[in-house]
Design an enzyme around this catalytic site. Structure first.
Site, PDB file in Angstrom:
ATOM      1  N   GLY A 509     -20.970 -66.212   4.156  1.00  0.00           N
ATOM      2  CA  GLY A 509     -21.959 -66.966   3.401  1.00  0.00           C
ATOM      3  C   GLY A 509     -21.299 -67.842   2.372  1.00  0.00           C
ATOM      4  N   GLY A 511     -22.468 -70.309  -1.213  1.00  0.00           N
ATOM      5  CA  GLY A 511     -23.527 -70.725  -2.110  1.00  0.00           C
ATOM      6  C   GLY A 511     -22.973 -71.526  -3.268  1.00  0.00           C
ATOM      7  N   GLY A 514     -20.026 -69.583  -5.119  1.00  0.00           N
ATOM      8  CA  GLY A 514     -18.782 -69.238  -4.432  1.00  0.00           C
ATOM      9  C   GLY A 514     -19.029 -68.875  -2.980  1.00  0.00           C
ATOM     10  N   VAL A 516     -18.723 -65.969   0.175  1.00  0.00           N
ATOM     11  CA  VAL A 516     -18.796 -64.528   0.408  1.00  0.00           C
ATOM     12  C   VAL A 516     -18.048 -64.192   1.693  1.00  0.00           C
ATOM     13  CG1 VAL A 516     -20.313 -62.532   0.656  1.00  0.00           C
ATOM     14  CG2 VAL A 516     -21.052 -64.501  -0.697  1.00  0.00           C
ATOM     15  N   LYS A 530     -17.645 -61.532  -2.921  1.00  0.00           N
ATOM     16  CA  LYS A 530     -17.922 -62.910  -3.329  1.00  0.00           C
ATOM     17  C   LYS A 530     -16.779 -63.416  -4.190  1.00  0.00           C
ATOM     18  CE  LYS A 530     -21.929 -64.646  -4.224  1.00  0.00           C
ATOM     19  NZ  LYS A 530     -23.238 -65.003  -4.793  1.00  0.00           N
ATOM     20  N   ASP A 622     -32.968 -68.612  -8.254  1.00  0.00           N
ATOM     21  CA  ASP A 622     -32.702 -69.186  -6.922  1.00  0.00           C
ATOM     22  C   ASP A 622     -33.263 -68.278  -5.830  1.00  0.00           C
ATOM     23  OD1 ASP A 622     -31.854 -71.045  -5.122  1.00  0.00           O
ATOM     24  OD2 ASP A 622     -29.762 -70.399  -5.101  1.00  0.00           O
TER      25      ASP A 622
END
Length: 783
Positions: A509, A511, A514, A516, A530, A622
């Site tokens: 992932g 975002g 940062g 993940v 992360k 978020d």
């Protein structure tokens, strides 16, 4: 005689190669930076691989087109090696390594094989390390730099990173990748700020003709010039059809272009590019500067009046004021007109139907307002804090008024001609030599003797120091061990987490804060690790925030197991969620109505805990399907909360919320109108997520806000649902009309009606009309 010939042929084929042009590299062989003829070539001679000069005595191992020496891949772009005794070696254990001056290993494939292994350069330009069974152990196509070749896939685990300039091949500030919404994007990741600029950030996905609900995240260019991506973005080259060579490159100026080789002129020509307006690319000239496109000359940069360049050879650092901003008095300020100039983003205030005097007065009341953008036709007033992404365009029709001290009032013609080229290049100067000292024997002996005595003294000091701290650490270790056993919250070293993630290779992932990665800890627990973007906050501040988040404990919040704060590295260690995000499960049709209802209930319960049951007031800011993760039982857990979002209850003007946070389409109107930020922004986002779950819509048709605070009013998803429920054509079966067709009519109509009605309450424009998350949970959990 025949046997002798066969013997020599076999020797020539399998003996280690030391120098010459060839197609493969076998175990025990190497390529040397000192031998220009040590080059791998593809069977069709289109591609070559070897040491490429990138500066004075600086080399990178690279792949390039043989006809033009155009680079398509580099192994060590950010760490060039010395021109003396540097080698690329294929070791007998199957590992491929690059050594600098014979001393330091700076790049490796981390492969291992007991069988025969060879390194080959394919006709596609792919450098492949494989065994004799044809199993690929490593390939360059999996680790692109700034270029994609035909049939090379861009995936969720890869990205293109631009070069720093035309002659500096190190990593630049622009990236081409799939963002966390599964959309193929261009990002400016500058020295101080970062922002996505393509597709246009003021457009939501469906307006940009992109699909967010896909879980493959794959893009590929074929040899004919057709590019296709899993987010529905496609294009055809201008010269679609059979062309000798093609490449898709993210250039140093932030534009991604498709190049085709023109055989007649023996040159590369652009057959497609993403952005037709070069100055609309973020970060081209840095802060406090303007970009202007001059036909025939390209982009030009200029500092604003009253400002000067920070770095005389690098525009990316922008300009700095010649005056002291902190001592700028509102009664001693003037506004200088910059015609046809616009700065994108970073508004500290937006006002409609304002006069020009009202607009400038509003700016004077804000200590961090440096300019206003005003439209006389509409009365729209934007107060600017950071002056970034500035550009001059004769047809823009927009004017900016720069706030300056009165001492500059007499110099209203301070805007210089746009004569500075923002594409100035810096070359890498690495003059590194390794010369053997020629001391006489007696001098060498004295040096070694002195080093030995010094080493002995240092050893004694180290032993004494260890004895002194051992007792102190023993008592602390007991207390620390008790705490770790009770909370499972511990401090990891960077080396531990790097090992756990296998060098941060398996990305799961990405975002705003940062990337993940999946990792396996030393106790065999699978973790999500992360790696935060390089932060400006100190270690003490970071640890204070992390310790608070580590104490949060709720079944519907992702569990943090530990952290790492070592040098510039900031990492967080979380539990790994087997079923991924809610977004992935919605797109794969894996959830029935009960699971969707329970996910909505559990998410509300987790947010209620953050808002009302913690010692600190934690806002998420978020909430979206990508940040709601599902465990093995599809129990929801809210993720990506906490850091930099802690706030005491009752404090409405927290500087932590001086800029917008969140994702387009999920943001409440408080962000737009500069209203106090409370927990109700999370309530609003929660309402959007619930409507997405219920309707199965893959886009948000609500009031979407942009980074500049402009409101675009499209047909809203909430309006559509209300129309079905309360409109003139409302029927008793309104819930059937809005339900996700994938439910096939199998759901509890009464409970789903309660869920939708609660979601609509969460989307009230007035934050005081929205329920709290505790009230949402109580309503949904009531019989």
């Amino acid at each position: 005689m025949a046997n002798i010939i066969l013997f020599f042929l076999s020797f020539a084929l399998f003996a280690p190669l030391s120098c010459s042009t060839f197609h493969t590299l076998s175990k025990g062989s190497s390529l040397s930076s000192e031998k220009p003829e040590d080059v791998l070539t593809s069977p069709n001679d289109v591609f070559s691989a070897g040491f490429y000069s990138v500066g004075e005595n600086a080399f990178c191992f690279a792949i390039w087109f043989s006809n033009s020496r155009t680079i398509v891949w580099m192994a060590n772009r950010d760490q060039p090696v010395n021109g003396k005794r540097s080698k690329l070696s294929l070791l007998k254990n199957g590992n491929l390594i690059l050594t600098d001056a014979g001393r330091f290993t700076i790049w490796t494939t981390n492969t291992f094989s007991l069988s025969l292994v060879q390194l080959s350069l394919y006709n596609t330009g792919n450098l492949v390390l494989s065994n004799m069974e044809g199993v690929i152990l490593w390939q360059s196509f999996d680790f692109p730099t700034d270029t994609l070749l035909p049939e090379q896939q861009l995936t969720k685990n890869t990205k293109l990173v631009s070069s720093r300039s035309q002659t500096n091949y190190s990593s630049g500030f622009y990236q081409f990748f799939f963002d966390n919404d599964n959309v193929l994007s261009l990002l400016f990741n500058g020295p101080e700020v970062s922002s996505i600029y393509w597709p246009e950030p003021w457009l939501v996905s469906w307006e940009a003709r992109r699909s967010t609900y896909n879980n493959s995240r794959i893009a590929v260019l074929n040899s004919l010039g057709n590019f296709s991506s899993s987010d529905d973005f496609t294009f055809l080259s201008n010269d679609y059809g059979a062309v000798l060579h093609r490449r898709l490159t993210l250039d140093y100026d932030g534009n991604i272009r498709l190049y085709s080789w023109e055989k007649e002129r023996q040159t590369w020509v652009v057959s497609w590019q993403a952005n037709q307006k070069p100055c609309r690319i973020n970060g081209v000239c840095g802060a406090n500067s303007l970009c202007k496109y001059v036909v025939g000359s390209g982009r030009k940069c200029s500092c604003l009046p009253g400002y000067k360049m920070k770095d005389s050879v690098d525009w990316s650092y922008g300009c700095e004021p010649k005056f002291d901003l902190s001592h700028r008095n509102k009664n001693e300020s003037v506004f200088l007109l910059l015609s046809n100039v616009e700065f994108y983003g970073y508004d500290v205030g937006y006002y409609s139907n304002y006069s020009f005097d009202d607009c400038t007065n509003s700016c004077l009341q804000l200590h961090n307002c440096n300019a206003v953008q005003y439209a006389f036709e509409t009365g729209d007033c934007f107060c600017k804090s950071l002056l970034l992404n500035g550009y001059h365009s004769p047809d823009s029709g927009k004017n900016t008024y720069l706030r300056l001290p009165k001492s500059f009032e007499s110099n209203k013609n301070l805007v210089k001609e746009f004569s500075l080229d923002c594409s100035r290049d810096g070359t890498i100067q690495l003059d590194r030599t390794y010369v053997k000292n020629r001391e006489k024997g007696i001098v060498k002996f004295l040096l070694w003797f002195a080093c030995g005595v010094g080493g002995l003294e240092l050893t004694c000091i180290f032993v004494v120091w260890c004895l002194l701290i051992k007792t102190r650490k023993s008592s602390d270790a007991d207390n620390q061990g008790y705490g770790l056993a009770a909370t499972r919250f511990r401090k990891f070293t960077y080396a531990e987490l790097k090992k756990a993630t296998n060098g941060f290779t398996e990305e799961i992932g990405i975002g705003a804060w940062g990337v993940v990665y999946r990792g396996v800890l030393s106790d065999s627990r699978v973790a999500a690790i992360k790696r935060l973007n390089e932060a400006n906050q100190g270690e003490d501040e970071f640890l204070a925030e992390v310790s608070i988040i580590g104490r949060l404990n709720h079944m519907n919040l992702i569990d943090m197991w530990g952290y790492c704060a070592e040098g510039k590295h900031r990492l967080l260690v979380y539990e790994y969620m087997m079923h991924g995000s809610l977004a992935e499960n919605l797109s794969s049709n894996a959830l029935d109505w009960k699971q969707r209802f329970e996910i909505a209930l559990g998410t509300a319960k987790g947010l209620a805990y953050l808002h009302e049951e913690c010692l600190e007031w934690v806002l998420h800011c978020d909430i979206k399907p990508q940040n709601i993760l599902l465990d093995s039982n599809y129990e929801p857990k809210v993720a990506d909360f906490g850091l930099s979002k802690l706030q005491n209850r009752g404090v409405l003007n927290n500087p932590n919320f001086s800029r917008m946070r969140g994702t387009r389409g999920y943001m409440a109107l408080e962000w737009v109108f500069n209203l106090p930020i409370t927990s109700k922004v999370d309530v609003y986002s929660y309402g959007i997520v619930v409507l997405e779950m219920v309707t199965g819509k893959n886009t948000i048709m609500g009031v979407h806000t942009t980074n500049v605070g402009v409101e675009t009013k499209n047909k809203r998803l909430a309006t559509w649902v209300k129309g079905k429920k309360n409109g003139e054509i409302a029927t008793t079966s309104w819930i059937d009309d809005i339900m996700d067709p994938k439910m096939e009519g199998i759901y509890d109509k009464g409970r789903m009606e309660i869920l939708v009605e609660m979601a609509l309450q969460c989307l009230e424009e007035d934050k005081d009309e929205r329920p709290t998350m505790k009230q949402v949970f109580e309503k949904l959990s009531s019989p």
